[in-house]
Structures are given as C-alpha cells and as structure tokens.
Design an enzyme around this catalytic site. Structure first.
Site, PDB file in Angstrom:
ATOM      1  N   LYS A 284       0.804  -1.218   0.000  1.00  0.00           N
ATOM      2  CA  LYS A 284       0.000   0.000   0.000  1.00  0.00           C
ATOM      3  C   LYS A 284       0.843   1.278   0.000  1.00  0.00           C
ATOM      4  CE  LYS A 284      -3.736  -2.550   0.219  1.00  0.00           C
ATOM      5  NZ  LYS A 284      -3.187  -3.896   0.146  1.00  0.00           N
TER       6      LYS A 284
ATOM      7  N   GLY B 213      -8.924  -6.463   3.643  1.00  0.00           N
ATOM      8  CA  GLY B 213     -10.028  -7.043   4.401  1.00  0.00           C
ATOM      9  C   GLY B 213     -10.183  -6.438   5.784  1.00  0.00           C
TER      10      GLY B 213
ATOM     11  N   GLU C 131      -2.327   7.748   7.016  1.00  0.00           N
ATOM     12  CA  GLU C 131      -3.087   8.635   6.157  1.00  0.00           C
ATOM     13  C   GLU C 131      -3.952   9.556   7.005  1.00  0.00           C
ATOM     14  OE1 GLU C 131      -4.011   5.996   2.135  1.00  0.00           O
ATOM     15  OE2 GLU C 131      -5.567   6.265   3.651  1.00  0.00           O
TER      16      GLU C 131
ATOM     17  N   TYR D 154      -7.211  10.961   8.228  1.00  0.00           N
ATOM     18  CA  TYR D 154      -8.520  10.308   8.298  1.00  0.00           C
ATOM     19  C   TYR D 154      -9.557  11.171   7.582  1.00  0.00           C
ATOM     20  CZ  TYR D 154     -12.807   8.354  10.211  1.00  0.00           C
ATOM     21  OH  TYR D 154     -14.053   7.804  10.339  1.00  0.00           O
TER      22      TYR D 154
ATOM     23  N   LYS E 274     -16.847  -5.167   3.502  1.00  0.00           N
ATOM     24  CA  LYS E 274     -18.006  -4.785   2.702  1.00  0.00           C
ATOM     25  C   LYS E 274     -19.177  -5.751   2.931  1.00  0.00           C
ATOM     26  CE  LYS E 274     -14.689  -3.241  -0.730  1.00  0.00           C
ATOM     27  NZ  LYS E 274     -14.022  -3.596  -1.995  1.00  0.00           N
TER      28      LYS E 274
ATOM     29  N   ASN F   7      -6.666  -3.230  -5.779  1.00  0.00           N
ATOM     30  CA  ASN F   7      -6.752  -4.674  -5.600  1.00  0.00           C
ATOM     31  C   ASN F   7      -6.382  -5.331  -6.919  1.00  0.00           C
ATOM     32  OD1 ASN F   7      -7.640  -5.121  -2.843  1.00  0.00           O
ATOM     33  ND2 ASN F   7      -9.483  -4.027  -3.451  1.00  0.00           N
TER      34      ASN F   7
ATOM     35  N   ARG G   3      -6.643  -8.166  -8.375  1.00  0.00           N
ATOM     36  CA  ARG G   3      -7.322  -9.468  -8.498  1.00  0.00           C
ATOM     37  C   ARG G   3      -8.787  -9.219  -8.826  1.00  0.00           C
ATOM     38  NH1 ARG G   3     -10.242  -8.935  -3.927  1.00  0.00           N
ATOM     39  NH2 ARG G   3      -9.263  -8.013  -2.093  1.00  0.00           N
TER      40      ARG G   3
ATOM     41  N   VAL H 217     -14.720  -9.763  -4.808  1.00  0.00           N
ATOM     42  CA  VAL H 217     -15.920 -10.478  -4.382  1.00  0.00           C
ATOM     43  C   VAL H 217     -17.143  -9.908  -5.090  1.00  0.00           C
ATOM     44  CG1 VAL H 217     -17.421 -11.008  -2.411  1.00  0.00           C
ATOM     45  CG2 VAL H 217     -14.933 -11.031  -2.117  1.00  0.00           C
TER      46      VAL H 217
END
Length: 446
Positions: free
Chosen positions: A116, A164, A200, A202, A237, A290, A292, A295
């Site tokens: 990240k 996640g 970071e 907020y 999520k 991400n 990949r 979901v």
C-alpha cells in the site's frame, strides 16, 4: 487458449471460475483441503486434488503443494480467485519458474500495487490524487508518532500489506495512537507476516467508491464503471451496488479516466480495482488497488454485460480485450448482498455447521453465487461468507425492491445468517435515499 486450468481457491469463487472455464471449453482442476473433501467446487471440476489439512497455511496457502498439483495434472495455468494467494508476488514468481501461467498481473505489478505504501508513491507520480499521509513506510511507534503529528489527528493507521480490514486502526489523538499503532502492526504481522505500516489523514464520513478496470498485454485498459461499497462493517463490505447514486456523469468520467491512468502507470493487465474515498465535497482520493478479481464483481458484470472471469482468462492467454472503451455503457442498476454464516445478535459471531435445508430463488435479473447445498457442512476454518445474492433492474429503486423480494425467498436452515440484517438495511430510509457513508452500520446499528 488454455486446455486445462487449476483453480487455487475454494467456495463460491472456485465454482464461479469452474463454470466460466466450462463455458469456454477448458478443463478444470480443483484443489481442496481435508475439510473441503465434500465441497461443491471439488465435485464440479474435471479433476480434484487434496492438498493438505484444513488449516489454510497447510493447504490453500501452500504454494509448493498447489504447484505440485498443477504440474501433476498438466494444467497450464492457475486462477487464484480472491484471497489466499491471489496477491502473493512470490507465488507468481514460482509459477513463472515452473512455466505455469498465473491468471492475473505480474509479480512486479503486485509488488508495486499490493504494497500500500509503494502504491501511494506510484499514484503520486502518476498524478492520481491520494489522501495526505506518509510518503515512506514506518516501522516503529516512535517514528510513526512523529509523522502522525505532522499530518494531524484523527489519523488512519494501515498495514502496507493489508486487506479485508486487517491491520487498520483509527487514532483519534496522540494519547491513543501508540496502542492503535501497536495493535494494527501486530495484526499485520499475524495476517501478512509484514510489520510495514503507513499513515493517512482520516477522511471523515466518506463513501467507498471503486472503479473496475481490466487490461490486456497489448497495453489496452478499459474501465467498466464504479461500484459503491460504502455499506461496511469494520472495513468489511456487506452491500455493493453499481452505479453509485452519489456520482454525477462528469465525476464518473473523471474517476474512470483517473483509474485508467493509474492502471496504465504500472502496465496493468488482467482484472483489477482502483479504490477511492469520496468525501462530502465531491473530492476523491486514491486508497488502494486490488490486483485481483473482487468479491463484488457480479454487480459490474450485470451493468456492463462483460464476463470478467472470462476476460481474465483471455488476457492471460495473450488475447486482446473483447470490449472497447467506446462501446461500454452502464445498463440499469445492480446490487449485491453478502450472506454470511454469522449471528448479528452475538457481535456477528461466525456460525459454522450443517445446512439442514436450503432454498435459493431465481428469476429475471436474479443471480445467486454460492457453493453450499442441502446437507453441506460449513467448516469453521475459513471465511464465513456462504452466498452472494445479486440482482439487476432498470434503476436503483427497482433493484432495491427486487433484492428485498429475493432475500425474502432465501431459506437457510441449520445455521445462523445475516439475512435478516441485510433485509433491514434495505429498509432503512437513509439507504433508500442513498444517504450512506462507510459509517452507516455503526451509526444505525452499533
């Protein structure tokens, strides 16, 4: 095109990939742990190989065993799905050494975007707006606290290898920073074997907006619109929809172009997601990428008409994208609800067990992605998500009505689920009005 693909995953995503391969005329190999001996994906594939005990570290995360199964079955490629090894650059490098195609981006891209803090630097160089924060990773509480005081409180503490919701904490002030940093770093070490952290500013009460992109090996990158993933519980999520009712036509164009620029900056190929935070003033900031399939990819498939899994396979085989940006348009509205085997009344405690009776609805614009069936034993070893309910209609109001009707028909007996909780969210006035942020759950329920 590939003749045989091994799916290095389990559950509904493994079933989803197997079905896509079957439609493309590609044979499949499933891998399964001892706990998944009776799993649906192991039954649907052309071949199935047991790769170890129930613990993920000894099965689905065991790179050597997965590659051994690939070579033994003469599969030419591996589809990692999401989670497990899907963003593990070491695994990608091992695939390359074994002359096995990894269906996803290169190890170099995963390293650049999966980390990240490295991703933040890359996006800054590409002119993509990022949340103000540290430019270099931090490793100790002392150096992190010095940086936090420069940025200002409240501040978000994040694991560089995180995902996640793991390795993520909010520090409201200097007083609670040390404890939150230590907790987040400990989670990162336990989950990702990495103590690299970054900070970071907020962003209060934002929306979580992500843009689906897909690129091929010829340098083409297409964005397929956004998903609003603001309904979350502890950064996980729960409900996703596309398009977002908070995005104007002009903002959609700008965010889409920014996502494509971000992907091209790293030479991205395969399916990926550029995730943004959108504040109340209409400003958006890069959060992470991400590398990949997600979901929540079915909502994009509904509104775009593009099969993302098939596109991934085509790209990995060296073929060009089958969709061009000028041909893309969003059709209607789609919503996805994640159904988990958990008890909302007991702090969402996971509830593994036997599904004694299962009924899932169908019909026009209804899609159920699942790997459970009547009599299936949900193991306690993995994620609690057992089903995704996805609906599509001409507009948001129609999609919400269809989702409520669909959830009302789902019957799952034998285990506790969050079905009723999801149904209740769909009846909240703020949700119906589109007045949602990432704080929706804690403000309305917790």
């Amino acid at each position: 095109m590939f003749q045989k693909i091994l799916i290095a995953n389990r559950g509904e995503i493994a079933v989803r990939i197997i079905r896509a391969c079957r439609e493309m005329g590609i044979k499949t190999v499933a891998v399964y742990s001892e706990a998944d001996r009776d799993a649906l994906h192991a039954q649907l594939a052309d071949e199935a190989v047991c790769i170890g005990p129930a613990a993920a570290s000894e099965s689905y995360l065991n790179m050597e065993r997965i590659l051994s199964a690939t070579i033994a079955t003469k599969a030419e490629a591996i589809h990692p799905g999401f989670g497990f090894l899907s963003e593990n650059s070491k695994f990608v490098e091992m695939c390359e050494k074994c002359n096995v195609t990894f269906i996803g981006p290169s190890a170099a891209v995963i390293n650049k975007m999966g980390n990240k803090s490295e991703a933040r630097r890359t996006m800054m160089e590409a002119g993509v707006p990022v949340v103000p924060g540290t430019k270099e990773p931090v490793y100790t509480v002392e150096e992190a606290l010095q940086e936090a005081e420069k940025i200002g409180f409240p501040i978000m503490i994040k694991a560089s290898s995180g995902g996640g919701g793991k390795g993520m904490r909010i520090a409201e002030s200097r007083e609670d920073f040390r404890e939150n940093f230590s907790t987040a770093q400990r989670e990162s070490v336990n989950a990702f074997a990495d103590n690299t952290m970054y900070l970071e500013r907020y962003v209060g009460r934002p929306r979580h907006i992500e843009v689906q992109i897909i690129g091929d090996r010829l340098g083409n990158v297409v964005q397929l619109g956004e998903r609003d993933c603001s309904i979350q519980r502890r950064h996980q999520k729960m409900i996703e929809e596309s398009p977002s009712c908070a995005i104007t036509k002009e903002l959609r164009r700008i965010m889409g172009e920014t996502a494509v620029r971000a992907a091209k900056a790293v030479g991205y190929e395969s399916a990926g997601t550029i995730e943004f935070l959108l504040d109340g003033n209409g400003e958006f900031f890069f959060m992470e990428m991400n590398t990949r399939i997600q979901v929540e990819h079915p909502v994009t498939e509904f509104v775009s008409g593009v099969d993302l899994v098939k596109e991934q396979i085509r790209v990995a085989a060296g073929l060009p994208l089958s969709v061009k940006q000028e041909d893309f348009c969003m059709r209607g509205h789609a919503i996805e609800c994640r159904i988990n085997a958990e008890n909302p009344a007991k702090n969402f405690m996971p509830c593994p067990g036997v599904i004694e009776y299962l009924h899932v609805p169908g019909g026009n614009g209804v899609r159920i992605d699942t790997a459970v069936y009547n009599g299936y034993q949900i193991p306690p070893n993995y994620d609690s998500m057992i089903m995704k309910v996805i609906v599509h209609d001409k507009d948001r109001a129609g999609a919400i009505a269809k989702m409520r009707s669909t959830l009302g028909e789902v019957i799952i007996e034998g285990v506790q689920t969050n079905l009723d909780f999801q149904y209740d969210i769909l009846n909240q006035k703020d949700f119906l009005d589109g007045n949602v942020t990432t704080h929706f759950i804690e403000e309305h329920y917790e």
